[in-house]
Structure formats: C-alpha cells, structure tokens
Design an enzyme around this catalytic site. Structure first.
Site, mmCIF file in Angstrom:
data_model
loop_
_atom_site.group_PDB
_atom_site.id
_atom_site.type_symbol
_atom_site.label_atom_id
_atom_site.label_comp_id
_atom_site.label_asym_id
_atom_site.label_seq_id
_atom_site.Cartn_x
_atom_site.Cartn_y
_atom_site.Cartn_z
ATOM 1 N N GLU A 40 29.432 51.344 81.460
ATOM 2 C CA GLU A 40 28.410 52.064 82.087
ATOM 3 C C GLU A 40 29.293 52.834 83.126
ATOM 4 O O GLU A 40 29.480 52.237 84.231
ATOM 5 C CB GLU A 40 27.522 51.116 82.372
ATOM 6 C CG GLU A 40 26.287 51.662 83.261
ATOM 7 C CD GLU A 40 25.437 50.699 83.878
ATOM 8 O OE1 GLU A 40 25.410 49.358 83.254
ATOM 9 O OE2 GLU A 40 24.950 50.856 85.044
ATOM 10 N N ARG A 44 26.625 57.621 90.517
ATOM 11 C CA ARG A 44 26.783 57.198 92.165
ATOM 12 C C ARG A 44 27.567 58.323 92.759
ATOM 13 O O ARG A 44 27.656 58.365 93.880
ATOM 14 C CB ARG A 44 26.945 55.937 92.361
ATOM 15 C CG ARG A 44 25.706 54.893 92.006
ATOM 16 C CD ARG A 44 26.376 53.559 92.342
ATOM 17 N NE ARG A 44 25.818 52.772 91.506
ATOM 18 C CZ ARG A 44 25.656 51.531 91.034
ATOM 19 N NH1 ARG A 44 26.461 50.834 92.203
ATOM 20 N NH2 ARG A 44 24.951 50.508 90.363
ATOM 21 N N LYS A 128 17.122 45.917 81.556
ATOM 22 C CA LYS A 128 18.224 45.461 82.635
ATOM 23 C C LYS A 128 17.250 44.601 83.482
ATOM 24 O O LYS A 128 15.957 44.925 83.623
ATOM 25 C CB LYS A 128 18.562 46.564 83.176
ATOM 26 C CG LYS A 128 19.706 46.690 84.457
ATOM 27 C CD LYS A 128 20.280 47.721 84.940
ATOM 28 C CE LYS A 128 20.743 47.764 86.320
ATOM 29 N NZ LYS A 128 22.122 47.999 86.285
HETATM 30 C C1 3PG Z 1 24.696 47.583 89.079
HETATM 31 O O1 3PG Z 1 24.481 48.890 89.113
HETATM 32 O O2 3PG Z 1 24.278 47.091 87.807
HETATM 33 C C2 3PG Z 1 25.024 46.814 90.070
HETATM 34 O O3 3PG Z 1 25.399 47.480 91.129
HETATM 35 C C3 3PG Z 1 26.167 45.825 89.749
HETATM 36 O O4 3PG Z 1 26.021 44.717 90.601
HETATM 37 P P1 3PG Z 1 27.471 43.942 90.987
HETATM 38 O O5 3PG Z 1 28.315 45.031 91.709
HETATM 39 O O6 3PG Z 1 26.913 42.701 91.814
HETATM 40 O O7 3PG Z 1 28.139 43.481 89.664
#
Ligand code: 3PG
Length: 211
Positions: A40, A44, A128
């Site tokens: 994914e 950002r 999700k």
């Molecule tokens: C996301 O966008 O799913 C999260 O930022 C991922 O979270 P993590 O950095 O704690 O794995």
C-alpha cells in the site's frame, strides 16, 4: 483471484511512505524477495502517484494499492496510475461508492458499528481498523464481531513484528497492515535486505497460523 482475497493470502500489507518515486521499485522488489506480494503506497507524499505508476509498470507480480486515500480525486488518480486497491483511513461514502461502481477493491477505515454498517450497505466484507492500538485493538474487533460476524478486519496502527502473531491468530482478522516492514528510515537508507528479512519473518508468522 479477487484482490481483497490476495490481501488475505499475503496476511501482511506493508504501508509504504515514499518520499522519492525512484525508491518505489527497489522497495517493491525487496518486499517480493521477502514473499510479500502486496503493498500500500500512501498518498501522504508528492511522490505517491509516480511511485504507484512505477510499481504497476515495472513489477507486474506486485499487487500495488494506494493508501491514505481521503478524497475521490486521489482515488481516481491512484486507479489511473495503476492502483489495484484503495485504502482509506476512514469511511467516505463517496469513495466507497465510486470504487464499488468501478470494480476497484476498497478497504475503508471503520472502527464503529455505524461505519461498519455503512460499509456493509455497499457489500464490503473486509474493512480496515485504524488506528488499531488506539481504538481498542483485538478486544474491540472481537466485540464488533458479535453483531457483525461476517465482517473481517485489517488492523493497522501499532501492529509490528512483536504483536503480529496475536492479531493474525484471531478469526476475524483478514490481514494486518503496518509500516514496520519497510519504514521510511529503512527506505531512505536503502536497507532493502532488512526489508526483505522483516517480510520473511512476517510471512513465517502468517504461514505458521495457516497450517
Ligand atoms: C496506516 O496508515 O495504516 C498507519 O500509519 C500504519 O501504522 P503504523 O505506522 O503504526 O504501522
């Protein structure tokens, strides 16, 4: 195979933040070398669209999706660039409806019964759950599985190599997502061997629960 099913088969969905599009293909190859064939790429950074396009073109065996998709405009752009699935941090009816109409896999972020019901109204079977560590983690998803027994979750946010096993052992978990497999720092340092090793470890944990 259906794309959402492919996410489930992978068991882990790396959340990838790329500052430079030129790092996209080497990162995809490092993930593939570790046995992870889904990724994914998050919207950002300014490099997101070009990164998705590069992986879609140069790594056909990688199922590349777009994350952090908040607006319909981003969603359309991501699909135009070759994204095979869309991930949103929250629930947007507009984005979900567009994806369903256009046959694009979508896993919106849903942490409340109301959001889950909205996703179900579009026929979605997997959502999700973000940020998982803040919204109650496994306990919350277990409670939601009572009324929504057929719903499966992809928790992200605070998932890592240490707690991965607890998550994937739960019957209501479709896969887990997270940035620990290829952190921004590791990508910036071109620590591709490390990314591959983290993926191999995660895949071993996933396969351990499948047998
Ligand atoms: C996301 O966008 O799913 C999260 O930022 C991922 O979270 P993590 O950095 O704690 O794995």
């Amino acid at each position: 195979m259906d794309i959402v099913e492919k996410l489930g088969n992978a068991g882990v969905v790396p959340v990838v933040v790329l500052d430079k599009a030129e790092d996209a293909v080497p990162t995809a190859k490092a993930l593939l070398a570790g046995g992870v064939d889904v990724m994914e790429i998050t919207f950002r950074t300014a490099a997101a669209a070009d990164s998705i396009a590069a992986v879609a073109k140069e790594c056909p065996e990688m199922v590349v999706g777009a994350g952090t998709v908040i607006t319909l405009e981003q969603c359309e752009k991501a699909v135009e660039c070759g994204a095979k699935f869309i991930v949103s941090p929250g629930y947007s009816d507009e984005v979900v409806a567009w994806c369903v109409e256009n046959g694009v896999a979508i896993t919106p972020g849903c942490v409340t019964p109301t959001e889950i019901m909205a996703a179900m109204s579009h026929g979605l079977k997997v959502v999700k759950f973000f940020p998982a560590n803040v919204y109650g983690g496994l306990n919350a998803m277990k409670a939601l599985s009572g009324p929504f027994g057929s719903m499966k979750f992809i928790p992200t946010g605070g998932v890592n190599g240490q707690n991965l096993g607890e998550y994937i052992a739960a019957p209501f978990i479709h896969a887990v997502g997270g940035s620990w497999l290829c952190s921004k720092g590791d990508i910036a340092a071109h620590a591709f061997d490390k990314i591959t090793r983290l993926c191999q470890e995660a895949r071993q944990a996933v396969l351990g629960f499948e047998v």
